[in-house]
Write an enzyme that holds these catalytic residues in place. Sequence first.
Site, PDB file in Angstrom:
ATOM      1  N   TYR A  46       1.150   4.876  11.878  1.00  0.00           N
ATOM      2  CA  TYR A  46       0.695   5.303  10.107  1.00  0.00           C
ATOM      3  C   TYR A  46      -0.464   6.425  10.045  1.00  0.00           C
ATOM      4  O   TYR A  46      -0.291   6.709   9.165  1.00  0.00           O
ATOM      5  CB  TYR A  46      -0.128   3.564  10.059  1.00  0.00           C
ATOM      6  CG  TYR A  46       0.056   3.678   8.346  1.00  0.00           C
ATOM      7  CD1 TYR A  46       0.735   3.701   7.396  1.00  0.00           C
ATOM      8  CD2 TYR A  46      -0.832   4.570   7.942  1.00  0.00           C
ATOM      9  CE1 TYR A  46       0.771   3.640   5.930  1.00  0.00           C
ATOM     10  CE2 TYR A  46      -1.965   3.852   6.904  1.00  0.00           C
ATOM     11  CZ  TYR A  46      -1.016   3.747   5.807  1.00  0.00           C
ATOM     12  OH  TYR A  46      -0.256   4.021   4.035  1.00  0.00           O
ATOM     13  N   ALA A  67       9.756   2.006  -5.656  1.00  0.00           N
ATOM     14  CA  ALA A  67       9.330   1.918  -7.180  1.00  0.00           C
ATOM     15  C   ALA A  67       9.891  -0.009  -7.711  1.00  0.00           C
ATOM     16  O   ALA A  67       9.968  -0.307  -9.171  1.00  0.00           O
ATOM     17  CB  ALA A  67      10.190   3.005  -8.182  1.00  0.00           C
ATOM     18  N   ASN A  68      10.193  -0.903  -6.640  1.00  0.00           N
ATOM     19  CA  ASN A  68      10.448  -2.138  -7.404  1.00  0.00           C
ATOM     20  C   ASN A  68       9.023  -2.790  -7.287  1.00  0.00           C
ATOM     21  O   ASN A  68       9.057  -4.125  -7.563  1.00  0.00           O
ATOM     22  CB  ASN A  68      11.761  -2.156  -6.200  1.00  0.00           C
ATOM     23  CG  ASN A  68      11.156  -2.309  -4.936  1.00  0.00           C
ATOM     24  OD1 ASN A  68      10.975  -1.724  -4.038  1.00  0.00           O
ATOM     25  ND2 ASN A  68      11.084  -3.826  -3.946  1.00  0.00           N
ATOM     26  N   SER A  69       7.644  -2.266  -6.516  1.00  0.00           N
ATOM     27  CA  SER A  69       6.788  -2.586  -6.198  1.00  0.00           C
ATOM     28  C   SER A  69       5.535  -2.166  -5.900  1.00  0.00           C
ATOM     29  O   SER A  69       5.799  -1.189  -5.329  1.00  0.00           O
ATOM     30  CB  SER A  69       6.855  -3.996  -4.878  1.00  0.00           C
ATOM     31  OG  SER A  69       7.246  -3.204  -3.681  1.00  0.00           O
ATOM     32  N   GLY A  70       4.412  -2.741  -5.970  1.00  0.00           N
ATOM     33  CA  GLY A  70       3.615  -2.688  -6.283  1.00  0.00           C
ATOM     34  C   GLY A  70       2.763  -1.251  -6.837  1.00  0.00           C
ATOM     35  O   GLY A  70       3.129  -1.005  -7.936  1.00  0.00           O
ATOM     36  N   GLY A  95       4.503   1.492  -6.860  1.00  0.00           N
ATOM     37  CA  GLY A  95       5.503   2.338  -7.108  1.00  0.00           C
ATOM     38  C   GLY A  95       6.397   1.797  -8.910  1.00  0.00           C
ATOM     39  O   GLY A  95       6.234   2.398  -9.541  1.00  0.00           O
TER      40      GLY A  95
END
Length: 323
Positions: free
Chosen positions: A204, A49-52, A54
């Site tokens: 991926y 949740a710290n970037s993008g 999220g």
Amino acid sequence: MSAAVILAAVLGGGVFFVARRIFFRRKALKLLRFPAGLMRGKTVIVTGANSGIGRATAAELLKLQARVVMACRDRQRAEEAAQDIKNQAGPNQGEVVVKHLDLASLQSVRSFCEEIIREEPRIDVLINNAGLYQCPYSRTEEGYEMQLGVNHLGHFLLTNLLLDLLKQSTPSRIVVVSSKLYKYGSINFEDLNSEQNYNKSFCYSQSKLANLLFTRELARRLDGTGVTVNALTPGIVRTRLGRHVNIPLLIKPLFMLVSWMFFKSPLEGAQTPLYLACSPEVEGVSGKCFANCEEEQLLSKATDDHTAKRLWDLSESMVGLRG
């Protein structure tokens, strides 16, 4: 005309053509509007949740007055992101809690879940968002190929360890972020850990296909419990997910320009996770995949019940849930 200039023109034209097609699909996407206070009293866990996507998802949930648990590997960056989204959320906001979670370590996953179960009386929504994209070959703490370990196995264990609390909090929801690139993968049961051969693109895609098969099998197991689980494919979004992709220096400025012009912003990319986490329209809906807040039809490889069950059983063994 030099070969470098020709190459730049060809590659740049190709990037622009793809971006143009993306643009017309993206143009129709509208930002969701939910009633203020919709998520008041609800606790939502968002991994990565710290970037993008999220971070954008956490920010919008905070505005809807949710208690948001930001589960992140880099605690310092998470604390900075938490402060930023609190500053932007306005006066009537929920609560943000930052907790350490390293999905590349099953011990970290277990410690995180123990802490959540000890401290949180309920979980209304679990959003499995964190992921790695085409990273160089490396292994998790337990020795698993990194993309499989973080994108699938870490979230597999996380979800299973939190299921009892989710069941106690019904109606509750699980949201799984996959990718349209699942189409280019398959579950290589003969070499699931990529010990014989490593192809970062295939790995991926394999991990994102695993997300969809996990969602399908989990929905079957949760039928009638009051806990729903759905997956989504967010499309191409401007995030740090592609930081391991090497773009030729010659076309990098053009690629950056095109991405800013045509790719989804993180907020746009967060619309479908928000829809699945909050919308009354999907209350009781389970085992589906969504794109742009609409149900998406999947290829048969992502809806194969036999493969889903086989992957589940193997994943249980790999994360230590089966003796």
